[in-house]
Design a protein around this motif. Structure first.
Motif, mmCIF file in Angstrom:
data_model
loop_
_atom_site.group_PDB
_atom_site.id
_atom_site.type_symbol
_atom_site.label_atom_id
_atom_site.label_comp_id
_atom_site.label_asym_id
_atom_site.label_seq_id
_atom_site.Cartn_x
_atom_site.Cartn_y
_atom_site.Cartn_z
ATOM 1 N N VAL A 165 -34.603 22.457 54.551
ATOM 2 C CA VAL A 165 -35.023 21.196 55.297
ATOM 3 C C VAL A 165 -35.557 20.212 54.041
ATOM 4 N N GLU A 166 -36.119 20.676 53.080
ATOM 5 C CA GLU A 166 -36.528 19.837 52.028
ATOM 6 C C GLU A 166 -35.358 18.930 51.367
ATOM 7 N N LYS A 167 -34.300 19.880 51.188
ATOM 8 C CA LYS A 167 -33.140 19.444 50.549
ATOM 9 C C LYS A 167 -32.493 18.349 51.707
ATOM 10 N N TYR A 168 -32.468 18.513 52.843
ATOM 11 C CA TYR A 168 -31.931 17.727 53.714
ATOM 12 C C TYR A 168 -32.549 16.148 53.643
ATOM 13 N N THR A 169 -33.828 16.152 53.751
ATOM 14 C CA THR A 169 -34.550 15.118 53.687
ATOM 15 C C THR A 169 -34.178 14.310 52.437
ATOM 16 N N LYS A 170 -33.615 15.002 51.322
ATOM 17 C CA LYS A 170 -33.130 14.508 50.124
ATOM 18 C C LYS A 170 -31.589 14.088 50.198
ATOM 19 N N TRP A 171 -31.076 14.237 51.312
ATOM 20 C CA TRP A 171 -29.537 13.855 51.519
ATOM 21 C C TRP A 171 -28.806 14.935 50.786
ATOM 22 N N GLU A 172 -29.486 16.127 50.446
ATOM 23 C CA GLU A 172 -28.703 17.181 49.833
ATOM 24 C C GLU A 172 -28.209 18.144 50.942
ATOM 25 N N TYR A 173 -26.827 18.459 50.841
ATOM 26 C CA TYR A 173 -26.402 19.606 52.044
ATOM 27 C C TYR A 173 -25.566 20.531 51.299
ATOM 28 N N PRO A 174 -26.071 21.705 50.776
ATOM 29 C CA PRO A 174 -25.350 22.821 50.222
ATOM 30 C C PRO A 174 -24.417 23.330 51.222
ATOM 31 N N ASN A 175 -23.490 23.829 50.462
ATOM 32 C CA ASN A 175 -22.376 24.378 51.471
ATOM 33 C C ASN A 175 -22.567 26.108 51.638
ATOM 34 N N ASP A 176 -23.264 25.957 52.800
ATOM 35 C CA ASP A 176 -23.586 27.532 53.313
ATOM 36 C C ASP A 176 -23.532 27.205 54.490
ATOM 37 N N ALA A 177 -23.406 28.736 55.308
ATOM 38 C CA ALA A 177 -23.347 28.511 56.651
ATOM 39 C C ALA A 177 -24.373 27.960 57.687
ATOM 40 N N GLN A 178 -25.495 28.054 56.817
ATOM 41 C CA GLN A 178 -26.549 27.383 57.717
ATOM 42 C C GLN A 178 -26.710 25.918 57.967
ATOM 43 N N THR A 179 -26.207 25.551 56.434
ATOM 44 C CA THR A 179 -26.075 24.051 56.396
ATOM 45 C C THR A 179 -25.015 23.465 57.502
ATOM 46 N N GLN A 180 -23.904 24.206 57.125
ATOM 47 C CA GLN A 180 -22.876 23.817 57.895
ATOM 48 C C GLN A 180 -23.037 23.654 59.467
ATOM 49 N N CYS A 181 -23.700 24.565 60.010
ATOM 50 C CA CYS A 181 -24.041 24.604 61.108
ATOM 51 C C CYS A 181 -25.130 23.356 61.771
ATOM 52 N N TYR A 182 -26.156 23.329 60.855
ATOM 53 C CA TYR A 182 -27.000 22.182 60.738
ATOM 54 C C TYR A 182 -26.305 20.949 61.112
ATOM 55 N N ILE A 183 -25.432 20.593 60.172
ATOM 56 C CA ILE A 183 -24.569 19.423 60.343
ATOM 57 C C ILE A 183 -23.886 19.143 61.338
ATOM 58 N N LYS A 184 -23.260 20.236 61.990
ATOM 59 C CA LYS A 184 -22.463 20.237 63.131
ATOM 60 C C LYS A 184 -23.541 20.053 64.592
ATOM 61 N N CYS A 185 -24.629 20.485 64.487
ATOM 62 C CA CYS A 185 -25.739 20.428 65.428
ATOM 63 C C CYS A 185 -26.037 18.862 65.549
ATOM 64 N N VAL A 186 -26.502 18.259 64.373
ATOM 65 C CA VAL A 186 -26.867 17.027 64.020
ATOM 66 C C VAL A 186 -25.787 15.905 64.579
ATOM 67 N N PHE A 187 -24.610 16.325 63.999
ATOM 68 C CA PHE A 187 -23.439 15.125 64.387
ATOM 69 C C PHE A 187 -23.127 15.244 65.941
ATOM 70 N N THR A 188 -23.260 16.616 66.587
ATOM 71 C CA THR A 188 -22.964 16.700 67.855
ATOM 72 C C THR A 188 -24.237 16.063 68.665
ATOM 73 N N LYS A 189 -25.195 16.162 68.440
ATOM 74 C CA LYS A 189 -26.133 15.418 69.298
ATOM 75 C C LYS A 189 -26.078 13.842 69.096
ATOM 76 N N TRP A 190 -25.673 13.534 67.918
ATOM 77 C CA TRP A 190 -25.410 12.060 67.705
ATOM 78 C C TRP A 190 -24.112 11.328 68.374
ATOM 79 N N GLY A 191 -23.305 12.340 69.108
ATOM 80 C CA GLY A 191 -22.176 11.745 69.941
ATOM 81 C C GLY A 191 -21.212 11.475 68.658
#
Length: 142
Positions: free
Chosen positions: A44-70
Motif C-alpha cells: 500500500v505504501e508503494k501504491y501511494t507513491k505510484w509504484e506498482y511492482p509486477n506481482d500477482a497481488q498488485t496485478q489484482c489490486y490494479i484490476k480491482c481499482v480500474f474495475t471500480k472506476w469503470g
C-alpha cells in the motif's frame, strides 16, 4: 415486443455516460480494494507513491481499482472512451493524439492472460505514458 425491449436496452446503454471520478473516489476505491484483497501495508505504501511492482497481488489490486472506476471490465477489457474522459476531465476530443495514445496502451488480451495480468499490463503502460495527466485528474481541487 421483444424487438422494442431490445431497442430500449440498447438506447439506454448507449446513452449511459461515464461519470468523472475524483480524488475521494480514488481513495475510497483504493481502500475497498486493499481490504478485499488483504494487501499488506508495505505494498500500500508503494501504491501511494505510484509504484506498482509486477506481482500477482498488485496485478489484482490494479484490476480491482480500474474495475471500480469503470475503466476496465474483465470480459471486454479497457474502456478507452472512459479513460480519455477521466484524463481530460470530461472534455475529451476523441480525434486527438491522446485518444490514440491511450488506445495504444490497451489490448484485447490476445495473450489469454488472466484478468489481473491483463489489467496490470494496460495500466502499466497508461501510468508510464500518462502519469502526469492521471495525477492531475486526481489532484485535490483548490
Amino acid at each position: 415486443m421483444k424487438v422494442l425491449v431490445a431497442i430500449c436496452v440498447l438506447i439506454s446503454l448507449a446513452s449511459a455516460e461515464y461519470v468523472l471520478k475524483n480524488r475521494d473516489s480514488m481513495l475510497a476505491y483504493r481502500d475497498e480494494c486493499v481490504k478485499e484483497l488483504a494487501v499488506p501495508a508495505d505494498l500500500v505504501e508503494k501504491y501511494t507513491k505510484w509504484e506498482y511492482p509486477n506481482d500477482a497481488q498488485t496485478q489484482c489490486y490494479i484490476k480491482c481499482v480500474f474495475t471500480k472506476w469503470g475503466l476496465f471490465d474483465v470480459q471486454t477489457g479497457f474502456n478507452v472512451e472512459n479513460i480519455h474522459q477521466q484524463l481530460e476531465n470530461g472534455h475529451a476530443d476523441h480525434n486527438e493524439s491522446l485518444h490514440a495514445s491511450i488506445a495504444a496502451c490497451v489490448d484485447q488480451n490476445e495473450q489469454g492472460s488472466n484478468a489481473c495480468e491483463w489489467a496490470y499490463r494496460g495500466a502499466s503502460c497508461l501510468l508510464k505514458e500518462h502519469l502526469q495527466k492521471i495525477q492531475k485528474s486526481l489532484a485535490p481541487k483548490a
